[in-house]
Structures are given as C-alpha cells and as structure tokens.
Design a protein around this motif. Structure first.
Motif, short mmCIF file in Angstrom:
data_model
loop_
_atom_site.label_atom_id
_atom_site.label_comp_id
_atom_site.label_asym_id
_atom_site.label_seq_id
_atom_site.Cartn_x
_atom_site.Cartn_y
_atom_site.Cartn_z
N ALA A 55 8.06 43.50 -43.40
CA ALA A 55 8.46 42.79 -42.18
C ALA A 55 8.28 41.28 -42.36
O ALA A 55 9.10 40.49 -41.89
CB ALA A 55 7.62 43.28 -40.99
N VAL A 56 7.22 40.89 -43.08
CA VAL A 56 7.01 39.47 -43.35
C VAL A 56 8.16 38.95 -44.22
O VAL A 56 8.73 37.87 -43.97
CB VAL A 56 5.63 39.24 -44.05
CG1 VAL A 56 5.49 37.82 -44.56
CG2 VAL A 56 4.49 39.58 -43.09
N ASP A 57 8.54 39.75 -45.20
CA ASP A 57 9.67 39.41 -46.07
C ASP A 57 10.94 39.20 -45.22
O ASP A 57 11.64 38.20 -45.34
CB ASP A 57 9.86 40.56 -47.07
CG ASP A 57 11.05 40.38 -47.97
OD1 ASP A 57 11.40 39.22 -48.25
OD2 ASP A 57 11.63 41.41 -48.39
N VAL A 86 -2.82 35.55 -31.11
CA VAL A 86 -1.97 36.62 -30.57
C VAL A 86 -2.24 37.89 -31.37
O VAL A 86 -2.43 37.82 -32.59
CB VAL A 86 -0.47 36.30 -30.77
CG1 VAL A 86 0.39 37.21 -29.90
CG2 VAL A 86 -0.15 34.87 -30.51
N LEU A 87 -2.19 39.00 -30.69
CA LEU A 87 -2.36 40.28 -31.38
C LEU A 87 -1.00 40.97 -31.49
O LEU A 87 -0.32 41.16 -30.49
CB LEU A 87 -3.33 41.15 -30.58
CG LEU A 87 -3.56 42.56 -31.11
CD1 LEU A 87 -4.21 42.53 -32.49
CD2 LEU A 87 -4.45 43.35 -30.13
N ILE A 88 -0.61 41.29 -32.72
CA ILE A 88 0.60 42.09 -32.94
C ILE A 88 0.11 43.49 -33.29
O ILE A 88 -0.64 43.68 -34.25
CB ILE A 88 1.45 41.50 -34.09
CG1 ILE A 88 1.87 40.06 -33.75
CG2 ILE A 88 2.67 42.37 -34.36
CD1 ILE A 88 2.66 39.36 -34.85
N LEU A 89 0.51 44.47 -32.50
CA LEU A 89 -0.13 45.79 -32.60
C LEU A 89 0.89 46.93 -32.64
O LEU A 89 1.84 46.95 -31.86
CB LEU A 89 -1.05 45.96 -31.38
CG LEU A 89 -1.88 47.24 -31.29
CD1 LEU A 89 -2.85 47.38 -32.46
CD2 LEU A 89 -2.68 47.26 -29.97
N SER A 90 0.63 47.86 -33.54
CA SER A 90 1.49 49.04 -33.64
C SER A 90 1.36 49.91 -32.39
O SER A 90 0.26 50.18 -31.91
CB SER A 90 1.10 49.86 -34.86
OG SER A 90 1.59 51.18 -34.74
N LYS A 148 11.87 47.46 -39.23
CA LYS A 148 11.66 46.18 -39.91
C LYS A 148 12.23 44.99 -39.13
O LYS A 148 11.60 43.95 -39.02
CB LYS A 148 12.31 46.26 -41.30
CG LYS A 148 11.76 45.25 -42.23
CD LYS A 148 12.17 45.35 -43.70
CE LYS A 148 13.37 46.13 -44.05
NZ LYS A 148 13.73 46.09 -45.46
N GLU A 149 13.43 45.21 -38.56
CA GLU A 149 14.06 44.11 -37.83
C GLU A 149 13.24 43.73 -36.61
O GLU A 149 12.96 42.56 -36.34
CB GLU A 149 15.48 44.52 -37.36
CG GLU A 149 16.48 44.69 -38.47
CD GLU A 149 16.74 43.39 -39.23
OE1 GLU A 149 16.74 43.46 -40.47
OE2 GLU A 149 16.91 42.33 -38.60
N GLY A 150 12.86 44.76 -35.85
CA GLY A 150 12.07 44.54 -34.63
C GLY A 150 10.73 43.89 -34.96
O GLY A 150 10.25 43.02 -34.23
N PHE A 151 10.15 44.30 -36.08
CA PHE A 151 8.85 43.77 -36.51
C PHE A 151 9.00 42.27 -36.84
O PHE A 151 8.19 41.43 -36.42
CB PHE A 151 8.40 44.57 -37.76
CG PHE A 151 6.92 44.56 -38.02
CD1 PHE A 151 6.10 43.52 -37.59
CD2 PHE A 151 6.33 45.60 -38.75
CE1 PHE A 151 4.73 43.52 -37.87
CE2 PHE A 151 4.96 45.61 -39.03
CZ PHE A 151 4.17 44.55 -38.60
N ILE A 177 7.14 39.01 -35.01
CA ILE A 177 6.38 37.93 -35.67
C ILE A 177 6.86 36.58 -35.12
O ILE A 177 6.07 35.71 -34.77
CB ILE A 177 6.55 38.02 -37.20
CG1 ILE A 177 5.86 39.28 -37.73
CG2 ILE A 177 5.99 36.77 -37.89
CD1 ILE A 177 6.06 39.56 -39.22
N LYS A 178 8.18 36.46 -35.01
CA LYS A 178 8.74 35.19 -34.49
C LYS A 178 8.25 34.96 -33.05
O LYS A 178 7.83 33.87 -32.68
CB LYS A 178 10.27 35.25 -34.55
CG LYS A 178 10.95 33.97 -34.09
CD LYS A 178 12.41 33.97 -34.50
CE LYS A 178 13.11 32.66 -34.14
NZ LYS A 178 13.52 32.61 -32.74
N LYS A 179 8.29 36.03 -32.27
CA LYS A 179 7.86 35.92 -30.88
C LYS A 179 6.40 35.45 -30.80
O LYS A 179 6.05 34.57 -30.00
CB LYS A 179 8.02 37.28 -30.19
CG LYS A 179 7.65 37.26 -28.73
CD LYS A 179 7.93 38.59 -28.07
CE LYS A 179 7.33 38.60 -26.67
NZ LYS A 179 7.41 39.88 -26.02
#
Ligand code: F6P
Length: 489
Positions: A312-314, A417-421, A441-444, A448-450
């Motif tokens: 997702a970072v990629d 910010v917490l990004i959480l599954s 992957k796209e949503g992830f 990250i951008k959000k």
C-alpha cells in the motif's frame, strides 16, 4: 468509575480473597538471555505478555510458563522459580522446561501450524499432524502437573491464557475439583465452518468447556464459539445467559476486550529521558520536522498484513509521487516463530519487497521504507510512538491488537493519526481511527493520503476521543471485569 491499580487490588481482595492466583501461559513475561557473557533479562513482545504483566504486578500470584530462553535455567531456584520483575520483584515466575521435541511438536507444530492459522483464517492452510498433537497433549499435561504442584492443597484460581493450553482446564479439573479455572483466548475464534475441519476439534472443545469461565476479546468471537459448540456437540447452549452446559457443568462465555496500561505508557511518554531518545531516533532515520513519519510495529507474522502494508505504501508513492522525500515509513519487525517455513518465507518476501519498493521510489538522499530489525527497548518504542505522525496497524485478522492502543496512550500531545485494519478486535472500540481493508491496496493508499492531509484540528479531536476510550477501557478494567465475573460462579 475509572479502573486503576488500586481498584483492581480491591477487586482481587474481594473476589480472590485467600485463594492463590495462578496464571498459565506458554510465553513467559521475562526471559533471561546471555549477552556478551553476562545474563540480561528482557520482556518478550506479544499481546498476552504485554497485557498481563501489569496485572500480575498487582495480583502477587504465580505465573507458570515455558522457560524458553538461553539463560532461563541459570537464574531460577530449586523449584524453578524466580521473583519478577527482576529489578523490583512483585510476583513469582515458575518455569517449565520442555525438550526440543516437545517444543517443536507443541509450540511450533500444533499451536502455530494448526491452531494459529485455523483461528485466524488469513488464507494460510492449517496443518494437523498427529505427532504434533501428541506433544500438545504431553505439554498441556506438564503444565497441569506443575500447577497442581504449586497449588498443593490450597484453594486456588487458575487463569489460563491462549490457544497453546486448550486442554489444561479439563486436565486440572479432573484432578482437583475445588479449583476454579478460567480461560482467556487472545486470538479470534473462527466460524463453525472454518473450525469443523480440525480433526481434534472435540477434544479441544471439551478441554475448554471444563472451565468455569471462557473469555474472548469481542462478542463476535463468543458467538462463533457458541455456534461451533452447537454444531459439533450435544451441549446446552444458552443464548440468554451466554453460557454452555456440557456434561452437567456450566461454562460462562464472555467478551472482555483486552487493553494496555494507559497511565504507565502516558507517564512514560512524558518522562524526561524521552527528549534524548526522540533526538537519537530521529537521527537514526534522518527524520526532520518537515517529514511525515508513519510507523508500523509487528511481529513478522502472515496475519499481521505487513506485506499488504508495504504494498500500500508502494501504491501510495506511485499514485502520489509529490509526497516523495516528504513521507517515510518505519516498520519495526520482530522475528517470530522462525522455525516454521511460512514465517521464514514471509521474512524473505518482506526483505525482497522492501528492497524493491525502496529501489523503485528512492531519490539521492531519501528512500521510503525503513525496515528496523534491531531490538528496541520499551522506552525507545514509546519514543517512536511519540515521533510518529501516523501509526499503521493493518492485520488481515487479529483478536485485538495492542500496538494501536499503545500508540494512542503515548500521544499525550494529541498529535498523530491511527490507520487501523477493520479486521482487528480493536476496530470495534477505536472508532476514530481511519479504517482500512488491508486486502484493498487502492483504498489503503488513499487512506494513507487521507491521514497525511487531515487538518491538525481534526487529528487532535480524533486522538482526544481515542485516548478517552483507551484511558477508560484500560488493562485494569479488563482484568477487573474478568475477575468480577467469577462472582457468578
Ligand atoms: O496476541 C496473540 C498472541 O498469541 C499472544 O498471546 C502471544 O504472546 C503472541 O501472540 C506472540 O506469539 P508468540 O508467543 O508465539 O511469540
């Protein structure tokens, strides 16, 4: 009422009274290792140990666990016991020794090649081996023998932890009817369709149903367990009382969302030494104040979604190249269960992936992903939480996950910010996280951008609410509520 150590102490006095309190788990809360010829102790990583050590410091009982480390035998007395924490002893650790074959069959084999993938349903096929199962039974019995030796003729409450010891409740009750036993499962319980493939399922269910109380992190897992018993056994499943009666014995089934010691982490994050540690870590990863720092902290395990996170970072840098040099991702990865081929393969895949992603996006002085292999002390981890503008916790499936709660507890200044599954138990409580489906992957990448672009004011509002949830539902509340439930037995 907010739960604290004081409150828990009172509950223990009221509920446990003069009973001996025994915790049984595979993993020990402190391991002793040789370092440069000297013996040192460290606290292993992992959910159960992180959560229960603060509880035991209040409870003063005996913790029975597998002595798995190189210098463990050197420091115990004749009874294989040592007082811990070593620098300020509060309770007793009793170590159990296993042979290589026992460890291989019970821990690497049945616990982690069969039960772990079976319960996590992360598309890794469980393998059920008869020899592993035989060792699982042998080691569960070894735990029973040791616990009965600790108890002797005293009144006791035995609190069993996790999937390594599913037969223990039954083995104990068969030999000492006066014991009260409770079992807490730190991993998810799967739906009946997933569980039914297990060849040893009836023995496992009988083992668990011998306990007086059976705890899971969330109600969904309780529901799955009750449905499993309904479809596999002749037992009375009472949905009203959420209990199961099997062979004339009633087991209460309850949800207790585990947590962290909010106060301790928060105070540690405010301590004087933080300034120096933060400076040191920033230098190590060349972080200056203009860089948005994301972190991840996981055992290297296929359920933790680390590969999906790096992918997702990629994707994020592919989609939004304007963020190159402005964002870094630090992934701390502790090696785990490395004698199992799936874990070894995962570790290799991770190394290759990080190398590839860094090669693809790097500029002269910058690369996006720092994979940290070195041991970090507890204080250094808290410093890392403090530095992190975002913490990315993205398991494919996790019973609870405590990293996200620790991160929140360390954020005294309400930054981050917490990004959480959405597939963690914690997602049911931490509603102010930015949620991701790690398989998407796209949503992830968009999440990250959000997280990066969220205005500071919104970030701190979210963090404030997250903190009040973790402050309230802290580890003392988890333990206190669990013990209070024993009143009904
Ligand atoms: O968080 C679930 C859990 O099973 C813990 O109970 C355990 O300590 C942790 O995973 C780490 O696993 P291991 O003890 O195999 O290193």
């Amino acid at each position: 009422m907010r739960w604290s150590t004081e409150q828990l102490k009172k509950t223990i006095e009221k509920i446990i009274g003069d009973r001996l309190l025994i915790i049984a788990s595979n993993r020990e809360p402190y391991i002793h290792v040789y370092k440069e010829g000297k013996i040192e102790y460290i606290r292993p990583i992992g959910g159960a140990v992180t959560a229960l050590d603060p509880v035991m410091k209040v409870c003063k009982g005996t913790w029975v666990a597998h002595g798995s480390s190189s210098a463990d035998r050197e420091v115990v007395d004749k009874k294989n016991e040592i007082k811990v924490p070593p620098e300020n002893p509060k309770y007793t650790l009793r170590r159990i020794w296993l042979t290589k074959d026992e460890e291989n069959g019970y821990y690497y084999g049945y616990s982690n090649k069969a039960l772990w993938p079976l319960c996590h349903m992360a598309y890794t096929r469980p393998s059920f081996d008869d020899i592993d199962w035989a060792y699982y039974k042998i080691v569960n019995k070894k735990f029973a023998d040791t616990i009965l030796d600790v108890v002797k003729d005293k009144k006791a409450f035995v609190w069993i932890q996790d999937y390594h010891l599913m037969l223990l409740g039954k083995l104990l009750k068969a030999r000492n009817k006066n014991l009260i036993t409770a079992h807490f499962l730190h991993i998810p319980w799967p739906n009946p369709e997933a569980f039914r493939i297990c060849p040893q399922k009836i023995d496992l269910l009988k083992g668990l149903l011998a306990n007086d109380l059976l705890g899971f992190h969330i109600r969904y897992h309780c529901g799955n367990f009750m449905e499993t018993v309904k479809s596999e056994m002749e037992a009375r499943v009472d949905a009203e009382k959420t209990s199961i009666t099997y062979g004339g014995h009633e087991t209460l089934i309850r949800a207790f969302p585990i947590s962290v010691d909010f106060k301790e982490i928060s105070e540690s994050a405010n301590s004087k030494e933080m300034k120096g540690l933060i400076k040191k870590i920033k230098e190590e990863f060349s972080i200056n104040d203009d860089v948005f720092t994301m972190i991840g902290l996981d055992r290297i395990d296929y359920t933790k979604g680390i590969i999906e996170k790096i992918q997702a970072v990629d994707r994020f840098f592919e989609k939004f190249p304007e963020y190159k040099r402005k964002v870094v991702f630090i992934q701390k990865g502790g090696l785990s269960r490395i004698h199992i081929s799936k874990y070894k393969e995962l570790n290799d895949t991770l190394n290759n992936l990080v190398e590839e992603v860094n090669w693809k996006h790097s500029t002269e002085k910058w690369y996006p992903v720092h994979l940290v292999r070195r041991h970090m002390s507890r204080k250094e981890i808290i410093a890392l939480y403090k530095i992190a503008d975002a913490c990315v916790v993205s398991p494919l499936h996790d019973g609870m996950n405590l990293v996200c709660k620790e991160y929140v507890a360390a954020k005294n200044d309400l930054s981050g910010v917490l990004i959480l599954s959405q597939f963690t138990g914690a997602s049911r409580e931490l509603e102010d996280a930015i949620f991701v489906n790690p398989y998407d992957k796209e949503g992830f990448a968009l999440a990250i951008k959000k997280a990066i672009e969220l205005p500071d004011e919104k970030k701190s509002k979210r963090m404030k609410r997250l903190r009040s949830v973790v402050r309230e539902n802290n580890i003392y509340k988890w333990a206190g509520k669990f013990l209070e439930e024993l009143k009904k037995i």
